[in-house]
Write a protein that holds these residues in place. Structure first.
Motif, PDB file in Angstrom:
ATOM      1  N   ALA A 182       0.824  -1.212   0.000  1.00 21.66           N
ATOM      2  CA  ALA A 182       0.000   0.000   0.000  1.00 21.66           C
ATOM      3  C   ALA A 182       0.857   1.260   0.000  1.00 21.66           C
ATOM      4  CB  ALA A 182      -0.928  -0.009   1.211  1.00 21.66           C
ATOM      5  N   GLU A 183       1.871   1.297   0.863  1.00 19.67           N
ATOM      6  CA  GLU A 183       2.730   2.471   0.906  1.00 19.67           C
ATOM      7  C   GLU A 183       3.566   2.582  -0.368  1.00 19.67           C
ATOM      8  OE1 GLU A 183       4.945   2.262   4.532  1.00 19.67           O
ATOM      9  OE2 GLU A 183       3.235   2.884   5.767  1.00 19.67           O
ATOM     10  N   GLY A 184       3.951   1.419  -0.918  1.00 15.63           N
ATOM     11  CA  GLY A 184       4.662   1.436  -2.187  1.00 15.63           C
ATOM     12  C   GLY A 184       3.792   1.974  -3.310  1.00 15.63           C
ATOM     13  N   PHE A 185       2.485   1.704  -3.226  1.00 15.05           N
ATOM     14  CA  PHE A 185       1.521   2.204  -4.205  1.00 15.05           C
ATOM     15  C   PHE A 185       1.552   3.728  -4.264  1.00 15.05           C
ATOM     16  CE2 PHE A 185      -2.797   4.053  -4.377  1.00 15.05           C
ATOM     17  CZ  PHE A 185      -3.151   3.755  -5.674  1.00 15.05           C
ATOM     18  N   TYR A 186       1.481   4.392  -3.108  1.00 15.51           N
ATOM     19  CA  TYR A 186       1.464   5.851  -3.077  1.00 15.51           C
ATOM     20  C   TYR A 186       2.802   6.438  -3.524  1.00 15.51           C
ATOM     21  CZ  TYR A 186      -2.939   5.514  -0.540  1.00 15.51           C
ATOM     22  OH  TYR A 186      -4.236   5.238  -0.190  1.00 15.51           O
ATOM     23  N   LYS A 187       3.904   5.803  -3.114  1.00 16.45           N
ATOM     24  CA  LYS A 187       5.222   6.297  -3.518  1.00 16.45           C
ATOM     25  C   LYS A 187       5.411   6.143  -5.025  1.00 16.45           C
ATOM     26  CE  LYS A 187       7.362   5.349   0.965  1.00 16.45           C
ATOM     27  NZ  LYS A 187       8.351   4.526   1.711  1.00 16.45           N
ATOM     28  N   LEU A 188       4.968   5.012  -5.567  1.00 10.89           N
ATOM     29  CA  LEU A 188       5.077   4.795  -7.009  1.00 10.89           C
ATOM     30  C   LEU A 188       4.243   5.817  -7.774  1.00 10.89           C
ATOM     31  CD1 LEU A 188       5.990   3.077  -9.450  1.00 10.89           C
ATOM     32  CD2 LEU A 188       3.952   1.663  -9.076  1.00 10.89           C
ATOM     33  N   MET A 189       3.020   6.078  -7.292  1.00  9.33           N
ATOM     34  CA  MET A 189       2.148   7.033  -7.950  1.00  9.33           C
ATOM     35  C   MET A 189       2.797   8.407  -8.034  1.00  9.33           C
ATOM     36  SD  MET A 189      -0.728   5.608  -8.920  1.00  9.33           S
ATOM     37  CE  MET A 189      -1.793   7.018  -9.072  1.00  9.33           C
ATOM     38  N   ASN A 190       3.351   8.876  -6.913  1.00 14.39           N
ATOM     39  CA  ASN A 190       3.972  10.197  -6.891  1.00 14.39           C
ATOM     40  C   ASN A 190       5.241  10.229  -7.746  1.00 14.39           C
ATOM     41  OD1 ASN A 190       2.428  12.043  -5.066  1.00 14.39           O
ATOM     42  ND2 ASN A 190       2.702  10.379  -3.631  1.00 14.39           N
ATOM     43  N   TRP A 191       6.016   9.148  -7.716  1.00 12.93           N
ATOM     44  CA  TRP A 191       7.242   9.109  -8.511  1.00 12.93           C
ATOM     45  C   TRP A 191       6.928   9.131  -9.996  1.00 12.93           C
ATOM     46  CZ3 TRP A 191       9.692   5.308 -11.709  1.00 12.93           C
ATOM     47  CH2 TRP A 191      11.011   5.625 -12.039  1.00 12.93           C
ATOM     48  N   MET A 192       5.814   8.518 -10.362  1.00 12.47           N
ATOM     49  CA  MET A 192       5.420   8.467 -11.766  1.00 12.47           C
ATOM     50  C   MET A 192       4.699   9.738 -12.226  1.00 12.47           C
ATOM     51  SD  MET A 192       6.270   5.915 -13.622  1.00 12.47           S
ATOM     52  CE  MET A 192       6.885   4.231 -13.571  1.00 12.47           C
ATOM     53  N   GLY A 193       4.514  10.683 -11.330  1.00 16.06           N
ATOM     54  CA  GLY A 193       3.937  11.955 -11.740  1.00 16.06           C
ATOM     55  C   GLY A 193       2.472  12.147 -11.425  1.00 16.06           C
ATOM     56  N   ALA A 194       1.817  11.117 -10.860  1.00 15.81           N
ATOM     57  CA  ALA A 194       0.416  11.261 -10.454  1.00 15.81           C
ATOM     58  C   ALA A 194       0.409  11.719  -8.990  1.00 15.81           C
ATOM     59  CB  ALA A 194      -0.322   9.936 -10.603  1.00 15.81           C
ATOM     60  N   GLN A 195       0.257  12.999  -8.775  1.00  9.68           N
ATOM     61  CA  GLN A 195       0.382  13.564  -7.436  1.00  9.68           C
ATOM     62  C   GLN A 195      -0.837  13.218  -6.582  1.00  9.68           C
ATOM     63  OE1 GLN A 195       3.252  15.024  -6.427  1.00  9.68           O
ATOM     64  NE2 GLN A 195       4.001  14.503  -8.472  1.00  9.68           N
ATOM     65  N   VAL A 196      -0.630  12.363  -5.588  1.00 11.46           N
ATOM     66  CA  VAL A 196      -1.700  11.963  -4.687  1.00 11.46           C
ATOM     67  C   VAL A 196      -1.269  12.250  -3.251  1.00 11.46           C
ATOM     68  CG1 VAL A 196      -2.580  10.168  -6.228  1.00 11.46           C
ATOM     69  CG2 VAL A 196      -0.813   9.589  -4.562  1.00 11.46           C
ATOM     70  N   VAL A 197      -2.250  12.381  -2.365  1.00 10.71           N
ATOM     71  CA  VAL A 197      -1.977  12.592  -0.944  1.00 10.71           C
ATOM     72  C   VAL A 197      -1.603  11.252  -0.334  1.00 10.71           C
ATOM     73  CG1 VAL A 197      -2.921  13.382   1.254  1.00 10.71           C
ATOM     74  CG2 VAL A 197      -3.578  14.533  -0.875  1.00 10.71           C
ATOM     75  N   PHE A 198      -0.441  11.177   0.312  1.00 10.54           N
ATOM     76  CA  PHE A 198       0.070   9.914   0.848  1.00 10.54           C
ATOM     77  C   PHE A 198      -0.888   9.339   1.887  1.00 10.54           C
ATOM     78  CE2 PHE A 198       2.834   7.335   3.620  1.00 10.54           C
ATOM     79  CZ  PHE A 198       3.400   6.501   2.664  1.00 10.54           C
ATOM     80  N   ASN A 199      -1.200   8.052   1.733  1.00  6.65           N
ATOM     81  CA  ASN A 199      -2.080   7.306   2.633  1.00  6.65           C
ATOM     82  C   ASN A 199      -3.514   7.836   2.648  1.00  6.65           C
ATOM     83  OD1 ASN A 199      -0.649   5.099   3.546  1.00  6.65           O
ATOM     84  ND2 ASN A 199       0.218   6.151   5.309  1.00  6.65           N
ATOM     85  N   HIS A 200      -3.903   8.523   1.580  1.00 10.00           N
ATOM     86  CA  HIS A 200      -5.291   8.968   1.449  1.00 10.00           C
ATOM     87  C   HIS A 200      -5.975   8.155   0.364  1.00 10.00           C
ATOM     88  CE1 HIS A 200      -8.832  11.342   0.554  1.00 10.00           C
ATOM     89  NE2 HIS A 200      -8.397  11.523  -0.689  1.00 10.00           N
TER      90      HIS A 200
END
Length: 322
Positions: free
Chosen positions: A145-163
């Motif tokens: 789950a935490e890797g999901f949010y980190k991957l999203m942000n690294w790939m340019g899809a800016q999301v709020v972490f753990n939201h």
């Protein structure tokens, strides 16, 4: 500021086991907010039936008949969590001042709604519900789950972490969000694009009260890939950069091979050649797959099919397409 009308929007898919339990929790919470004067008496709990195959819609209708604070929206068929949530939000946006979206499994702390409404009173148009920790998760679930949010942000899809999708949005935000017409939606990444004043409320997430999770690892990975390809072109740029790197290495290899041939020190070998061919073939297929995903999304966008179709509402609103 006038006392706002709050609609709690809850997407439901095959939730006949958990809905009779959590519906009482949602009713108690909205009555509590009304009693405190934080929201208006016209506030409602709205369940969105996402084409459930079990008894979910019948339960929603029974709840709507039992208490005026319950309402229901039924989609014509299953469209997925994101489309169901969007359909509910767009259907109620003209009936309320603020919405809070939340899943019906009881994992998200409904008491965080008090802090969300307080933040709205303080001038925030968007309030994100964020998990403070993941103690109830297994190591594998927490890691992925935490890797999901980190991957999203690294790939340019800016999301709020753990939201996830536990958030408050004002009707002003929803009206602006209605201008986002894309078919491939990822709300966690799209809502921040709207802008306006926002903040986060932190809470501890509990275990699911009943039933089974509808988001196993396979669906989580699919959601991540959809989010990345819907909100970012970074994968295409990475492919371009990787292709340029391979081209440079290949050019150096060609020069080296020519020099070795001139010097007469070459040794014929099929193993190295086969390895290089297989490696390059795999890379090319992977790149074509990523590019194909983008082309597929373009294909779906050009069709402009409705993202959801409302079959009926408990308040007898006219059927509509969005």
């Amino acid at each position: 500021m006038n006392t706002p009308v709050l609609y709690i929007v809850i997407p439901c898919y095959n939730e006949q086991e958990v809905l009779p339990v959590t519906s009482g929790m949602f009713l108690e919470k909205i009555n509590s907010l009304i009693a405190k004067g934080r929201v208006a008496p016209e506030s409602r709990v709205v369940f969105v039936n996402d084409g459930s195959k079990d008894n979910t819609w019948n339960i929603i209708q029974e709840l709507a008949n039992s208490d005026e604070h319950f309402e229901g929206v039924c989609l014509s068929r299953n469209r997925g969590h994101q489309n169901a949530l969007l359909g509910g939000l767009m259907t109620v946006k003209d009936r309320c001042d603020i919405t809070i979206s939340i899943d019906c499994d009881g994992q998200d702390d409904i008491n965080a709604m008090d802090a969300m409404v307080d933040a709205y009173w303080d001038g925030c148009e968007v309030v994100y519900g964020v998990r403070s920790k993941r103690d109830t998760d297994t190591f594998f679930k927490r890691f992925t789950a935490e890797g999901f949010y980190k991957l999203m942000n690294w790939m340019g899809a800016q999301v709020v972490f753990n939201h996830a999708d536990y958030r408050l949005m004002s009707s002003r935000v929803l009206n602006e969000f209605a201008n986002f017409k894309e078919v491939n939606i990822f709300l966690r990444g799209m809502v921040p694009l709207v802008g306006f004043k926002s903040t986060s409320v932190y809470y501890e997430r509990a275990e699911r009260i009943a039933g089974e999770s509808h988001y196993p690892l396979k669906k989580m990975l699919a959601l991540a890939f959809d989010g990345i390809t819907s909100l970012s072109v970074k994968p295409i740029r990475l492919i371009t950069g990787f292709g340029a790197l391979i081209s440079v290495i290949s050019f150096v290899g060609v020069i080296w091979a020519v020099v070795e041939a001139i010097l007469g020190s070459t040794v014929a070998g099929w193993a190295s050649t086969t390895s290089i061919v297989c490696f390059m073939g795999g890379i090319q297929l992977l790149c074509l797959g990523v590019i194909g995903e983008y082309i597929g999304k373009i294909y779906l966008e050009t069709k402009q099919r409705p993202r959801y179709i409302i079959e009926k509402c408990t308040w007898n609103r006219e059927n509509s397409q969005k």
